[in-house]
Write a protein that holds these residues in place. Sequence first.
Motif, PDB file in Angstrom:
ATOM      1  N   TYR A  28       0.867  -1.190   0.000  1.00  0.00           N
ATOM      2  CA  TYR A  28       0.000   0.000   0.000  1.00  0.00           C
ATOM      3  C   TYR A  28       0.898   1.234   0.000  1.00  0.00           C
ATOM      4  O   TYR A  28       1.766   1.361   0.856  1.00  0.00           O
ATOM      5  N   ILE A  38      -1.011   7.557   0.168  1.00  0.00           N
ATOM      6  CA  ILE A  38      -2.410   7.984   0.331  1.00  0.00           C
ATOM      7  C   ILE A  38      -2.492   9.491   0.067  1.00  0.00           C
ATOM      8  O   ILE A  38      -1.680  10.260   0.553  1.00  0.00           O
ATOM      9  N   VAL A  92      -5.318   5.963  -3.260  1.00  0.00           N
ATOM     10  CA  VAL A  92      -4.214   5.193  -2.703  1.00  0.00           C
ATOM     11  C   VAL A  92      -3.714   4.244  -3.797  1.00  0.00           C
ATOM     12  O   VAL A  92      -4.499   3.787  -4.631  1.00  0.00           O
TER      13      VAL A  92
END
Length: 747
Positions: free
Chosen positions: A551, A554, A571
């Motif tokens: 990930y 963001i 994201v």
Amino acid sequence: MKRDVKALIQKMTLEEKASLCSGADFWNTKGVERLGIPQVMVTDGPHGLRKQEGSADHLGLNESISAVCFPAACAAACSFDTNLLQEMGETLGVECQAENVSMLLGPAVNIKRSPLCGRNFEYFSEDPQLTGKLASAYIKGVQSKHVGTSIKHFAVNNQEYRRMSASSNLSTRTLREIYLPAFEEAIRNAAPKSVMCSYNKINGVFASENEMLLTEILRNEWGFEGLVVSDWGAVNDRVKGLAAGLDLEMPGSGGVNDEKIVQAVRSGEIKEEVLDQAVKRILQVIFDYADNRQPDAVFDREKDHRTAVKVECESAVLLENDGILPLDPKKKIVYIREFAAKPRYQGGGSSHIHASQIVSAFEAAQRKNRNVTYTKGFPMDRDEIDTKEFEKAVNAAKEADAVVIFAGLPDAFESEGYDRKNMKLPDCQNVLIQEIEKVQSNIVVVLHNGSPVETPWADEVSAVLEMYLGGQGVGDACDQLLYGEVNPSGRLAETFPIRLEDNPSYLFFGGDGKNVDYAEGIYVGYRYYDAKQQKVRWPFGHGLSYTSFLYQDIRVTKDEFADNDSITVEVDIKNIGEREGKEVVQLYVADKNGTPNRPLKELKGFAKVNIRPGEVQTVTFTVSARDLSYYHEELGDWFATGGAYELLIGHSSADIRLTKKIHFVTDRQLPLKVTGETTVGELLEDARTCEMMKSILAQFQSGAEETADEELMVALLEGMPLRSLLLLGVPAQQIEELIAGFNTVCR
Ligand code: BGC
């Protein structure tokens, strides 16, 4: 064709109108031949067609036509995939057209309050956001084929025990934040043709005659335009029901209640316009279907079976994996337990489908000539150890390279109509798993169940694959997942507590038979486990893949936003493994303003993305003021405190990977009516009264020079109601004037 329903109603006699408000029989509405009003058929639902052509019943006991059994909602919800649910809905819609069924009785969106509810397998999740989005997609799918849906069971029907009479007692806030939002989302965004009211009472009033629910909230607030149908036999007082907003009674009362309606209109107890309104809603739904018949539609059972397999492939959840999965096709594998040969793929009760074909995992393996043998181990329908079979299984396990144990709940352990007694698997299964652990270190457990089970062996086995009640294609899907033809991408739509006792409703579930107090309030599922920092077996949103994801980065379109505005969150997700796979990206929101009584975080968005190895995909969410809000009882509306919020992007509710602070600005203020009971603390907290309160306090601080004394003073006074200022020597008259002064600034 545009019908003039109003003109039609004018031609109807009072008796004809009243008769239209109940079913002709178990599955058909009434028609009025002389006016060209047809009868239409409705049928269960939700995950397939239970169309009965012979003797009818609402408990799934009698035979129905051969149909395709899709994964039950407990499984399908774990796909976290709205496109998939829509596709399943479209498929069901075509089946209904082919079978001349005007309405499918589903989806069922009651919240999973406790793992014990016998009907959890038919429900989606412990989370209202996930439930609402998936249900909306299903509704849009079915209704795109001009077939109605009936979202059920409205409302707060979260147990089977005494479901026809018990009262679910809960606060307005709990109702609004946990038990209604899935209905609200579906009604606002997918416009189901009908809503099915539940059997139970809500705070003492039967759902079938609950004006607050059926009219004030459903119609006046959410804008519902369809019809409200009773659950089968849920009518208590027909006339009261009609007045409250219940249009159609199913299955009907042999004319008794129709006659009561006629009498009530004649006596003036109920206005004829109320009846006309109900008739209008019923006629609109009937003609929506009748005027859009697609008689050429084909129920292609083979094709739909493949869709059922696909839905299950996307839904099964890989809970644990030390690397044993996917299985190596060269290895010698033994499948243990009857579920491998006769899978449990659906639950009992009104949703019970007569499946057109059933594929077991063993059959699927045989078709592909896999190196797999099978031994029964323990019976699928009871808790009993057959020593011979038991020994055979242990010996087979000893000689294999790995074993796959098909564990789960027997049919009789969970069903519509009654609740589970505990959260355990049959003992014989736990014992066998433990015995096999002694001779074999490569153990995969495959689960077939409609709701969480306790898994005391979870840390000792190599992998756990949760198939839930995966529909008639469950075996095929299981084979594809075990051998890696499909990469698992399901995520848990509910928490698996370690023990039943850990569940927030444990002390209250079931109630005393008459009343069930929802005393845990808004703390349902992960909202509770988070707040209590309670260790769970597997958290909400959890699920593994044969690849892994990173990930990154963001971003928000702006850091600050106001009422009636929204922000966009983006994201990037990168597949950093070797295989193509799907990730479910989850967005949670946390209030950072110290607002009392708020969960640590709540799911406000999710997206499933397919990513090839090395590839990066951007996922986008929109956050609105409502996403930050809680339901304020005094205000009678949703409210978000102005200030700081955190956006949390996670792989599960317990695995948050990225966070971002945002700021919310609002002009809205909560009502504050100051009385003698209002505390000093409340007045210090409110921007409108804070300065005034501080200056009053300053009067009592002469002599206290140190700041520490000041703080001590405030701490001591915070909980003090204004009327108690008397004790500090403030005369009553002056207190009255203070209260009046505060109320002036709060106006
Ligand atoms: C169930 C409903 C179902 C109806 C008709 C009731 O017992 O609660 O969900 O749609 O029967 O079978």
